[in-house]
Design a protein around this motif. Structure first.
Motif, mmCIF file in Angstrom:
data_model
loop_
_atom_site.group_PDB
_atom_site.id
_atom_site.type_symbol
_atom_site.label_atom_id
_atom_site.label_comp_id
_atom_site.label_asym_id
_atom_site.label_seq_id
_atom_site.Cartn_x
_atom_site.Cartn_y
_atom_site.Cartn_z
ATOM 1 N N ILE A 140 42.608 34.029 47.265
ATOM 2 C CA ILE A 140 42.348 34.926 46.140
ATOM 3 C C ILE A 140 43.414 34.727 45.063
ATOM 4 N N VAL A 141 43.148 35.300 43.886
ATOM 5 C CA VAL A 141 44.072 35.235 42.750
ATOM 6 C C VAL A 141 44.453 36.656 42.351
ATOM 7 N N GLU A 142 45.733 36.864 42.048
ATOM 8 C CA GLU A 142 46.228 38.186 41.665
ATOM 9 C C GLU A 142 47.157 38.076 40.464
ATOM 10 N N ASN A 143 47.442 39.235 39.850
ATOM 11 C CA ASN A 143 48.431 39.353 38.762
ATOM 12 C C ASN A 143 48.091 38.443 37.578
ATOM 13 N N LEU A 144 46.827 38.491 37.182
ATOM 14 C CA LEU A 144 46.388 37.659 36.064
ATOM 15 C C LEU A 144 46.861 38.233 34.724
ATOM 16 N N PRO A 145 47.053 37.374 33.724
ATOM 17 C CA PRO A 145 47.349 37.871 32.368
ATOM 18 C C PRO A 145 46.176 38.689 31.823
ATOM 19 N N GLU A 146 46.444 39.517 30.853
ATOM 20 C CA GLU A 146 45.415 40.372 30.261
ATOM 21 C C GLU A 146 44.305 39.527 29.639
ATOM 22 N N GLY A 147 43.074 39.920 29.913
ATOM 23 C CA GLY A 147 41.924 39.211 29.352
ATOM 24 C C GLY A 147 41.426 38.073 30.214
ATOM 25 N N TRP A 148 42.162 37.733 31.275
ATOM 26 C CA TRP A 148 41.739 36.678 32.184
ATOM 27 C C TRP A 148 40.901 37.285 33.305
ATOM 28 N N SER A 149 40.152 36.449 34.021
ATOM 29 C CA SER A 149 39.358 36.918 35.157
ATOM 30 C C SER A 149 39.400 35.876 36.269
ATOM 31 N N SER A 150 39.001 36.306 37.467
ATOM 32 C CA SER A 150 39.028 35.392 38.607
ATOM 33 C C SER A 150 37.901 35.726 39.565
ATOM 34 N N GLU A 151 37.638 34.802 40.460
ATOM 35 C CA GLU A 151 36.658 34.991 41.520
ATOM 36 C C GLU A 151 37.231 34.395 42.800
ATOM 37 N N PRO A 152 37.349 35.202 43.872
ATOM 38 C CA PRO A 152 37.924 34.669 45.105
ATOM 39 C C PRO A 152 37.000 33.643 45.751
ATOM 40 N N SER A 153 37.565 32.857 46.630
ATOM 41 C CA SER A 153 36.737 31.917 47.378
ATOM 42 C C SER A 153 35.815 32.676 48.325
ATOM 43 N N LYS A 154 34.785 32.021 48.779
ATOM 44 C CA LYS A 154 33.923 32.607 49.804
ATOM 45 C C LYS A 154 34.641 32.530 51.151
ATOM 46 N N LEU A 155 34.312 33.446 52.024
ATOM 47 C CA LEU A 155 34.905 33.441 53.362
ATOM 48 C C LEU A 155 34.542 32.168 54.109
ATOM 49 N N TYR A 156 35.548 31.526 54.658
ATOM 50 C CA TYR A 156 35.394 30.392 55.576
ATOM 51 C C TYR A 156 34.776 29.143 54.937
ATOM 52 N N GLU A 157 34.621 29.092 53.615
ATOM 53 C CA GLU A 157 34.032 27.883 53.029
ATOM 54 C C GLU A 157 35.025 26.729 53.096
ATOM 55 N N THR A 158 34.493 25.514 53.095
ATOM 56 C CA THR A 158 35.323 24.318 53.154
ATOM 57 C C THR A 158 34.847 23.309 52.116
ATOM 58 N N PRO A 159 35.680 22.929 51.144
ATOM 59 C CA PRO A 159 36.982 23.547 50.875
ATOM 60 C C PRO A 159 36.808 24.887 50.161
ATOM 61 N N PHE A 160 37.895 25.665 50.128
ATOM 62 C CA PHE A 160 37.878 26.887 49.336
ATOM 63 C C PHE A 160 37.731 26.531 47.858
ATOM 64 N N GLN A 161 36.981 27.354 47.128
ATOM 65 C CA GLN A 161 36.894 27.229 45.674
ATOM 66 C C GLN A 161 37.216 28.589 45.057
ATOM 67 N N THR A 162 38.362 28.656 44.411
ATOM 68 C CA THR A 162 38.826 29.882 43.769
ATOM 69 C C THR A 162 38.811 29.662 42.264
ATOM 70 N N PHE A 163 38.224 30.613 41.522
ATOM 71 C CA PHE A 163 37.997 30.421 40.100
ATOM 72 C C PHE A 163 38.931 31.290 39.265
ATOM 73 N N VAL A 164 39.487 30.695 38.221
ATOM 74 C CA VAL A 164 40.329 31.414 37.265
ATOM 75 C C VAL A 164 39.812 31.092 35.866
ATOM 76 N N THR A 165 39.410 32.131 35.123
ATOM 77 C CA THR A 165 38.892 31.937 33.770
ATOM 78 C C THR A 165 39.905 32.470 32.763
ATOM 79 N N ILE A 166 40.327 31.594 31.867
ATOM 80 C CA ILE A 166 41.314 31.946 30.842
ATOM 81 C C ILE A 166 40.637 32.761 29.742
#
Length: 272
Positions: free
Chosen positions: A76-102
């Protein structure tokens, strides 16, 4: 005293080697332990960075008599700058894909946030990484192999446009010619993976003779702040020679029975 120092050093070394880690495979390749820095490179405003990582932790599970490799369950992603967003990876997926949108309005500069691992069953202590990314509008480069082309009226002139994405985020770019009548060419959208380049063949078909200066405007769909303009020139003429040059591109302008002849003419025209 010296023996004690060696023993302490050995124990610290073993502890370091056995510490849980996260292996990132894209957009950079690095294995990191808690508190270390994950440098994600450069990305533009509005772009989405996809952080891919492996499930392996580098440790053994302590929950059974026969321990196996301990695996992370999510990133997962935490403590993002203001106006940014994120999406955690799916459980147990291979490989993990975690998204961060500026943020689409993010000014150029360096930004930081946290990437954290999650484990539910193997007894792993979660680790947090200090991630950073340099935001810049200059992640797109556009160029033409030849900016000046000549073609006959009603014959396409082909421009070879190369789009280079120098950032860590893949993106879709819209290419729109400006300075020409709208019916001569249409806008096109092109997907360009991060840290790579794509070349497209772009036809422009003039319906009137003349000399025309125009531009290819390239804009990211993530943010209008990411854009480039490339100037070009078209000489549209009416002549048998230009018709022959156009025939070399395989345009169906003539009756089917004459196709072999005009293909030969088109081939010969490219030799001179």
């Amino acid at each position: 005293m010296r023996v004690r120092q060696i023993l302490v050093f050995f124990l610290l070394s073993v502890s370091f080697l056995s510490a849980a880690s996260l292996t990132v495979i894209d957009p950079v390749q690095k294995t990191l332990q808690g508190g270390q820095e994950l440098d994600l490179g450069v990305a533009g405003p509005g772009q989405k960075i996809v952080i891919q990582s492996l499930r392996e932790s580098g440790q053994l599970s302590g929950n059974s008599a026969n321990p196996t490799d301990a695996l992370w369950d999510r990133v997962i992603v935490e403590n993002l700058p203001e106006g940014w967003s994120s999406e955690p990876s799916k459980l147990y997926e291979t490989p993990f894909q975690t998204f961060v949108t500026i943020s689409p309005q993010a000014p150029d500069g360096q930004y930081q946030f946290s990437v954290r691992t999650v484990d539910e069953y193997d007894g792993l202590t979660p680790i947090a990484l200090d991630a950073k990314v340099q935001v810049s509008r200059n992640v797109l480069a556009a160029s033409l192999s030849e900016s000046r082309q000549a073609a006959g009226v009603q014959q396409p002139a082909f421009y070879y446009l190369t789009l280079s994405n120098t950032g860590s985020a893949s993106d879709i770019f819209e290419v729109t010619p400006s300075g020409l009548p709208a019916k001569w060419a249409e806008s096109r959208r092109v997907f360009v993976p991060h840290n790579s380049a794509v070349t497209l063949s772009y036809p422009i078909t003039a319906t009137e003779g003349g000399a025309y200066g125009f531009s290819f405007n390239v804009t990211s769909l993530s943010s209008p702040l990411i854009q480039q303009r490339v100037d070009a020139h078209l000489d549209a003429q009416t002549s048998i020679w230009n018709d022959a040059k156009a025939a070399s591109h395989g345009i169906a302008l003539f009756p089917f029975i004459a196709q072999p002849l005009y293909a030969l003419i088109g081939f010969l025209s490219n030799l001179f």
